[in-house]
Design a protein around this motif. Structure first.
Motif, PDB file in Angstrom:
ATOM      1  N   GLU A  87       0.835  -1.200   0.000  1.00 23.93           N
ATOM      2  CA  GLU A  87       0.000   0.000   0.000  1.00 23.93           C
ATOM      3  C   GLU A  87       0.872   1.255   0.000  1.00 23.93           C
ATOM      4  O   GLU A  87       0.577   2.231  -0.707  1.00 23.93           O
ATOM      5  N   ARG A  88       1.930   1.242   0.787  1.00 17.85           N
ATOM      6  CA  ARG A  88       2.844   2.384   0.878  1.00 17.85           C
ATOM      7  C   ARG A  88       3.474   2.679  -0.483  1.00 17.85           C
ATOM      8  O   ARG A  88       3.545   3.827  -0.923  1.00 17.85           O
ATOM      9  N   VAL A  89       3.942   1.621  -1.151  1.00 19.21           N
ATOM     10  CA  VAL A  89       4.601   1.774  -2.448  1.00 19.21           C
ATOM     11  C   VAL A  89       3.621   2.293  -3.498  1.00 19.21           C
ATOM     12  O   VAL A  89       3.935   3.211  -4.278  1.00 19.21           O
ATOM     13  N   LEU A  90       2.425   1.714  -3.543  1.00 18.72           N
ATOM     14  CA  LEU A  90       1.447   2.140  -4.544  1.00 18.72           C
ATOM     15  C   LEU A  90       1.041   3.595  -4.337  1.00 18.72           C
ATOM     16  O   LEU A  90       0.854   4.340  -5.307  1.00 18.72           O
ATOM     17  N   MET A  91       0.920   4.014  -3.094  1.00 21.41           N
ATOM     18  CA  MET A  91       0.620   5.427  -2.836  1.00 21.41           C
ATOM     19  C   MET A  91       1.728   6.327  -3.365  1.00 21.41           C
ATOM     20  O   MET A  91       1.469   7.361  -4.001  1.00 21.41           O
ATOM     21  N   ALA A  92       2.981   5.937  -3.119  1.00 21.94           N
ATOM     22  CA  ALA A  92       4.103   6.740  -3.606  1.00 21.94           C
ATOM     23  C   ALA A  92       4.105   6.812  -5.129  1.00 21.94           C
ATOM     24  O   ALA A  92       4.319   7.878  -5.721  1.00 21.94           O
ATOM     25  N   LEU A  93       3.846   5.675  -5.792  1.00 19.47           N
ATOM     26  CA  LEU A  93       3.820   5.645  -7.255  1.00 19.47           C
ATOM     27  C   LEU A  93       2.641   6.432  -7.823  1.00 19.47           C
ATOM     28  O   LEU A  93       2.681   6.870  -8.980  1.00 19.47           O
ATOM     29  N   GLN A  94       1.612   6.616  -7.015  1.00 16.41           N
ATOM     30  CA  GLN A  94       0.441   7.418  -7.427  1.00 16.41           C
ATOM     31  C   GLN A  94       0.570   8.875  -6.981  1.00 16.41           C
ATOM     32  O   GLN A  94      -0.398   9.635  -7.056  1.00 16.41           O
ATOM     33  N   HIS A  95       1.762   9.256  -6.550  1.00 17.65           N
ATOM     34  CA  HIS A  95       2.059  10.637  -6.145  1.00 17.65           C
ATOM     35  C   HIS A  95       1.167  11.095  -4.996  1.00 17.65           C
ATOM     36  O   HIS A  95       0.628  12.196  -4.991  1.00 17.65           O
ATOM     37  N   GLN A  96       1.069  10.205  -4.033  1.00 19.17           N
ATOM     38  CA  GLN A  96       0.430  10.520  -2.761  1.00 19.17           C
ATOM     39  C   GLN A  96       1.454  10.301  -1.652  1.00 19.17           C
ATOM     40  O   GLN A  96       2.430   9.566  -1.835  1.00 19.17           O
ATOM     41  N   GLU A  97       1.214  10.907  -0.500  1.00 18.80           N
ATOM     42  CA  GLU A  97       2.123  10.762   0.624  1.00 18.80           C
ATOM     43  C   GLU A  97       1.627   9.649   1.555  1.00 18.80           C
ATOM     44  O   GLU A  97       0.596   9.810   2.214  1.00 18.80           O
ATOM     45  N   PRO A  98       2.352   8.508   1.616  1.00 17.24           N
ATOM     46  CA  PRO A  98       1.997   7.473   2.585  1.00 17.24           C
ATOM     47  C   PRO A  98       2.537   7.855   3.969  1.00 17.24           C
ATOM     48  O   PRO A  98       2.860   9.016   4.207  1.00 17.24           O
ATOM     49  N   ASP A  99       2.622   6.876   4.868  1.00 22.21           N
ATOM     50  CA  ASP A  99       3.146   7.175   6.203  1.00 22.21           C
ATOM     51  C   ASP A  99       4.623   7.522   6.182  1.00 22.21           C
ATOM     52  O   ASP A  99       5.105   8.330   6.968  1.00 22.21           O
ATOM     53  N   ARG A 100       5.365   6.894   5.268  1.00 26.77           N
ATOM     54  CA  ARG A 100       6.791   7.186   5.132  1.00 26.77           C
ATOM     55  C   ARG A 100       7.226   6.917   3.706  1.00 26.77           C
ATOM     56  O   ARG A 100       6.506   6.273   2.931  1.00 26.77           O
ATOM     57  N   VAL A 101       8.392   7.413   3.364  1.00 28.98           N
ATOM     58  CA  VAL A 101       8.976   7.148   2.048  1.00 28.98           C
ATOM     59  C   VAL A 101       9.316   5.662   1.952  1.00 28.98           C
ATOM     60  O   VAL A 101       9.988   5.124   2.840  1.00 28.98           O
ATOM     61  N   PRO A 102       8.866   4.956   0.913  1.00 27.50           N
ATOM     62  CA  PRO A 102       9.232   3.542   0.774  1.00 27.50           C
ATOM     63  C   PRO A 102      10.743   3.368   0.650  1.00 27.50           C
ATOM     64  O   PRO A 102      11.445   4.230   0.118  1.00 27.50           O
ATOM     65  N   PHE A 103      11.211   2.218   1.139  1.00 23.85           N
ATOM     66  CA  PHE A 103      12.648   1.923   1.147  1.00 23.85           C
ATOM     67  C   PHE A 103      12.917   0.671   0.321  1.00 23.85           C
ATOM     68  O   PHE A 103      12.238  -0.346   0.469  1.00 23.85           O
ATOM     69  N   ASP A 104      13.937   0.753  -0.550  1.00 25.33           N
ATOM     70  CA  ASP A 104      14.271  -0.377  -1.419  1.00 25.33           C
ATOM     71  C   ASP A 104      15.692  -0.850  -1.166  1.00 25.33           C
ATOM     72  O   ASP A 104      16.625  -0.044  -1.096  1.00 25.33           O
ATOM     73  N   LEU A 105      15.841  -2.146  -1.048  1.00 24.86           N
ATOM     74  CA  LEU A 105      17.138  -2.817  -1.085  1.00 24.86           C
ATOM     75  C   LEU A 105      16.935  -4.137  -1.809  1.00 24.86           C
ATOM     76  O   LEU A 105      16.282  -5.045  -1.289  1.00 24.86           O
ATOM     77  N   GLY A 106      17.433  -4.214  -3.037  1.00 21.87           N
ATOM     78  CA  GLY A 106      17.374  -5.463  -3.785  1.00 21.87           C
ATOM     79  C   GLY A 106      16.088  -5.735  -4.518  1.00 21.87           C
ATOM     80  O   GLY A 106      15.919  -6.825  -5.074  1.00 21.87           O
ATOM     81  N   GLY A 107      15.182  -4.758  -4.557  1.00 21.61           N
ATOM     82  CA  GLY A 107      13.966  -4.945  -5.339  1.00 21.61           C
ATOM     83  C   GLY A 107      14.238  -5.045  -6.823  1.00 21.61           C
ATOM     84  O   GLY A 107      13.490  -5.678  -7.567  1.00 21.61           O
TER      85      GLY A 107
END
Length: 383
Positions: free
Chosen positions: A5-25
């Protein structure tokens, strides 16, 4: 809030609870096996084995408990090699060598080697288009490539709640052209033998088209992000001119990305290193949703400027910290300052996924990696 949910919100240019974090995706947001071993030691985590997730770059397959500890929001999904084919590794006095499934040769120094580098190019001696057309490769749409993949993807979705990123079957189609033909000769082809250049690009695009049509019919309802790539730029500017890009590459990208969108609802994360600023409007036009790695040290790649000009339509997947000068050579405080600056520039309004610029390299001190992570954890909250 769950990761997906957090990632999809970010990709839809909405602010989730925090910035999603990626390592190895993705295979351009991972960590080298040496840096990973150093990080495990620093964190006091003991592992009997470190597996390799991507052989050329020697990226570690990060353990699930480590992903959980670092609050990583993504999990990668990889297809398999076709049944009955596997690389054969050979050693001589200096190198470990192998040929990949496309016939491209790679080598890594036996003594202290960090990566597999290009060695041989199967199209190097070709003089006719027919040789390219008739060159045989393993079927990219061989269904054995997906053996067990859907089940594993579903397990990851159910047990981690993470956003799932599906990797491609090959490098970018322009990059593949370089590798098959050799960089210098392919650049010559673009100018002096466009029929040959077009034949090679048709070959490499066909590999991708056939793979994505097959893979997404099977996995399109599970996957959240499709990962594609092509390196168009160097540190200081484009590798090919905008005119050449628009003549040879852009129409093929439009066809490729339209096929991906037709067969799934997945977002397209597109990787291109270097100073790609000049082509960003074209990349948006052909259908990419997110740009990686956002090489902040390259010309015209200032994060504040990028966010202002493109942040309403483009997600920046990277740029969290400069990896050429800061993450590897800076102090932990310099890393913290850099991370705060990039979050300030890129996070407002969503459309930002935090990860360093490209993969974490072997010379990155674990103290610096954790200074980056701790600053993201503290400073990357929206509310």
């Amino acid at each position: 809030m769950k990761s997906r949910e957090r990632v999809l919100m970010a990709l839809q240019h909405q602010e989730p609870d925090r910035v999603p974090f990626d390592l190895g995706g993705t295979v351009t947001s991972g960590i080298h096996r040496i840096a990973y071993k150093n990080l495990l030691d620093y964190l006091g985590i003991k592992k009997d084995e470190i597996r390799i997730a991507e052989i050329h770059q020697q990226l570690a397959d990060v353990h699930e408990d480590v992903l959980q500890r670092l609050k990583v929001d993504f999990r990668p999904v990889f297809s398999k090699l076709p049944e009955g084919w596997k690389p054969e590794f050979k050693e001589d006095e200096e190198y470990i060598r192998f040929k990949d499934q496309w016939g491209i040769g790679w080598r890594m120094p036996k003594d202290g080697g960090l990566y597999f580098d290009l060695d041989t190019h199967p199209f190097a001696g070709f003089t006719t288009v027919d040789e390219v057309v008739n060159y045989r490769v393993p079927d990219p749409a061989d269904r054995s490539r997906l053996r067990g993949v859907k089940e594993e993807a579903q397990r990851l979705a159910d047990t981690t709640g993470a956003a799932l990123c599906l990797a491609g079957v090959s490098a970018g189609f322009l990059e593949m052209a370089y590798w098959l033909r050799g960089y210098e000769q392919f650049f010559v082809d673009l100018v002096w033998d466009p029929k040959m250049a077009n034949a090679i690009l048709d070959k490499t695009v066909e590999i991708k088209m056939r793979y994505w049509e097959m893979a997404l019919k099977e996995l399109g309802d599970i996957i959240d992000i499709v990962v594609e790539a092509d390196d168009f730029a160097s540190q200081f500017g484009l590798i090919i001119s905008p005119e050449t890009y628009r003549k040879f590459i852009k129409p093929r990208q439009q066809e490729l990305f339209a096929t991906i969108k037709k067969n799934s609802n997945a977002y397209i994360c597109f990787h291109s290193c270097g100073a790609v600023y000049e082509l960003i409007p074209d990349l948006i036009e052909v259908g990419i949703d997110a740009l990686n790695p956002v090489q902040v040290s390259a010309a015209n790649m200032d994060t504040k400027k990028l966010k202002k000009e493109f942040g309403d339509v483009l997600t920046f997947w990277g740029g969290g910290v400069d990896t050429q000068n800061v993450l590897n050579h800076g102090t932990p405080q310099q890393v913290r300052d850099e991370v705060k600056r990039r979050i300030d520039d890129l996070a407002p309004g969503g459309g930002f996924i935090f990860t360093p610029v490209h993969n974490v390299q072997p010379d990155v001190p674990p103290e610096n990696y954790m200074a980056m992570w701790e600053t993201w954890e503290e400073y990357g909250k929206y509310r």
